[in-house]
Design a protein around this motif. Structure first.
Motif, PDB file in Angstrom:
ATOM      1  N   ALA A 191       0.841  -1.203   0.000  1.00 12.03           N
ATOM      2  CA  ALA A 191       0.000   0.000   0.000  1.00 12.03           C
ATOM      3  C   ALA A 191       0.874   1.249   0.000  1.00 12.03           C
ATOM      4  O   ALA A 191       0.614   2.220  -0.733  1.00 12.03           O
ATOM      5  N   MET A 192       1.927   1.250   0.821  1.00 19.39           N
ATOM      6  CA  MET A 192       2.844   2.389   0.828  1.00 19.39           C
ATOM      7  C   MET A 192       3.489   2.570  -0.536  1.00 19.39           C
ATOM      8  O   MET A 192       3.629   3.691  -1.043  1.00 19.39           O
ATOM      9  N   ARG A 193       3.854   1.474  -1.170  1.00 15.80           N
ATOM     10  CA  ARG A 193       4.534   1.538  -2.461  1.00 15.80           C
ATOM     11  C   ARG A 193       3.619   2.026  -3.578  1.00 15.80           C
ATOM     12  O   ARG A 193       4.110   2.449  -4.625  1.00 15.80           O
ATOM     13  N   GLN A 194       2.317   1.982  -3.399  1.00 20.98           N
ATOM     14  CA  GLN A 194       1.433   2.568  -4.404  1.00 20.98           C
ATOM     15  C   GLN A 194       1.493   4.094  -4.357  1.00 20.98           C
ATOM     16  O   GLN A 194       1.087   4.751  -5.318  1.00 20.98           O
ATOM     17  N   PHE A 195       2.004   4.641  -3.283  1.00 17.16           N
ATOM     18  CA  PHE A 195       2.160   6.085  -3.176  1.00 17.16           C
ATOM     19  C   PHE A 195       3.630   6.484  -3.346  1.00 17.16           C
ATOM     20  O   PHE A 195       3.946   7.383  -4.114  1.00 17.16           O
ATOM     21  N   ASN A 196       4.514   5.821  -2.655  1.00 18.35           N
ATOM     22  CA  ASN A 196       5.948   6.069  -2.799  1.00 18.35           C
ATOM     23  C   ASN A 196       6.442   5.238  -3.984  1.00 18.35           C
ATOM     24  O   ASN A 196       7.045   4.177  -3.822  1.00 18.35           O
ATOM     25  N   ASN A 197       6.170   5.733  -5.180  1.00 21.44           N
ATOM     26  CA  ASN A 197       6.571   4.974  -6.364  1.00 21.44           C
ATOM     27  C   ASN A 197       6.804   5.910  -7.548  1.00 21.44           C
ATOM     28  O   ASN A 197       6.850   7.126  -7.412  1.00 21.44           O
TER      29      ASN A 197
END
Length: 450
Positions: A308-314
């Motif tokens: 979920a974090m990686r969908q934003f920090n990407n």
């Protein structure tokens, strides 16, 4: 009597297509010869109902891009064979042109098995992760690579004072010219490639200086990110305090780079494209903050939380501007479609896991614990390092298949040429991103798991 079941969600794509009316679709079919050249056939345009009124597509003029650097050698790209049309409509409806577009596709290819041995490198410097589902991308044009590399270094040194002298080797080793030329094969000019290149270097500088190796820290990150974001999304305040904010835009290298790169970007983009980019950068900064919070508390998230974090920090801000870099515009209502947003999110998710896999050994060698997907899977699912890494490859492959499936479905459901071109631009970014990670052996090396 049981309550009635809710109505299944309906796709908004037919409504989006019909809003453009009979005249626009007829023009799209008549003028998209270059789409046919790329796809091998004419675009699929569903005839609208006879009573649909003609609707004019609103466009915003794209101003000429000016660069303050010295005049560069002319770099020509092939132009599409498109009949004469109004400039604004042609800008929206023309299909892809330029170097490498013949290699762009939305159809999946056969997937390698994770147990396959790593193929021997041919002309590429690096080797791909064994079993990783990817498409080889055309080699970036060396003339463009050299010119973009020259210009971006001049910008970094002379315009924004981006790095001290002892960082020069790392700057050169990043190979951003090869990266951005490979990710944007349909950019009409070097000036257009430079739009993406400046933004990429600014984002990388902020990540290094605020979050990572060069003085970064999770402590106080929120305030630094907020102030940096005002270089993209300007502050409107009172006359007394406006000068202090304006002066702060030059306070450090990330803010100087953000401010300059954004100024170049808004020269080339419509208001809608610029606002879209600001939104995706806010997403990115929110992802930075989540990762920083975990780091402050030495917390390893669950795998689903990490994803979920990686969908934003990407990498999402990069492919979302593919139309600006290509010199055209995907209208706001088409870009905002849930189906389009899903495609862009999946592209960002898959390409970011590529980064996790290729930077794995680099991050293990760095001080402290760096969260990446193999590290999180190993700890949360009690797997060996090798097992966790191979499972991460499987996660990437599932995301890639989902991206291609959703992109192909959207292309079939919404056959407007600018939608087709945008989807191919995102696919080109996905392929170019992998190629850069694979070949950048200065930064990355693979673990010895095979």
């Amino acid at each position: 009597m049981p309550p009635p079941e809710p109505t299944p969600p309906q796709s908004s794509l037919p409504e989006a297509v019909s809003r453009f009316g009979a005249q626009v679709l007829a023009d799209a079919a008549a003028r998209a010869r270059d789409i046919g050249a790329v796809t091998g056939g004419a675009p699929r345009v569903t005839p609208p109902a006879a009573e649909a009124p003609a609707v004019e597509v609103p466009t915003a003029p794209v101003p000429a891009i000016e660069t303050p650097t010295a005049p560069a050698p002319t770099v020509e790209a092939p132009t599409a064979d498109v009949p004469a049309a109004s400039p604004d409509l042609e800008r929206l409806l023309r299909g892809p042109s330029g170097l490498g577009t013949a290699g762009l596709r939305l159809t999946p290819r056969a997937e390698p098995s994770p147990s396959d041995p790593a193929p021997a490198p041919s002309t590429a410097k690096g080797r791909p992760v064994p079993g990783l589902y990817h498409h080889p991308a055309p080699d970036p044009d060396p003339v463009r690579v050299a010119e973009v590399s020259r210009r971006i270094k001049a910008w970094a040194l002379d315009e924004v004072d981006l790095y001290p002298d002892d960082w020069e080797e790392e700057f050169d080793g990043f190979s951003v010219g090869s990266y951005m030329v490979g990710c944007h094969p349909d950019a009409p000019t070097v000036d257009h490639v430079m739009i993406a290149t400046r933004l990429m270097m600014a984002e990388n500088a902020l990540d290094d200086c605020y979050c990572e190796d060069h003085g970064g820290s999770p402590v106080g990150l929120g305030s630094r990110l907020l102030l940096a974001h005002t270089t993209l999304d300007p502050l409107y305040t009172t006359q007394e305090y406006q000068p202090q904010w304006a002066e702060s835009l030059y306070a450090d290298a990330p803010r100087r780079a953000y401010r300059s790169a954004m100024e170049y970007f808004v020269q080339a983009s419509s208001d809608s494209q610029a606002d879209r980019y600001r939104h995706d950068m806010a997403r990115l900064h929110m992802g930075y903050l989540a990762e920083a919070a975990w780091s402050e508390h030495d917390h390893v998230p669950e795998v689903w939380e990490y994803l979920a974090m990686r969908q934003f920090n990407n990498f999402r801000p990069c492919p979302t501007i593919t139309d600006t870099v290509g010199g055209y515009e995907l209208p706001a209502d088409l870009h905002a479609l849930p189906d389009m947003q899903k495609v862009i999110a999946l592209a960002g998710n898959a390409t970011t896991i590529v980064n996790d896999l290729y930077s794995y050994t680099k991050e293990l060698d760095a001080p402290g614990r760096h969260l990446n997907l193999p590290v999180v899977i190993a700890e949360r699912e009690d797997l060996s390092d090798k097992e966790a890494y191979l499972k991460s490859v499987e996660v990437h492959n599932e995301l890639m298949h989902a991206f291609e499936t959703e992109a192909a479905a959207l292309a079939a459901a919404c056959p407007l040429p600018n939608v087709q071109r945008f989807l191919r631009g995102v696919a080109a970014w996905v392929d170019g991103n992998h190629q850069w990670h694979q070949n950048n052996t200065y930064r990355y090396s693979l673990p010895d798991f095979w």
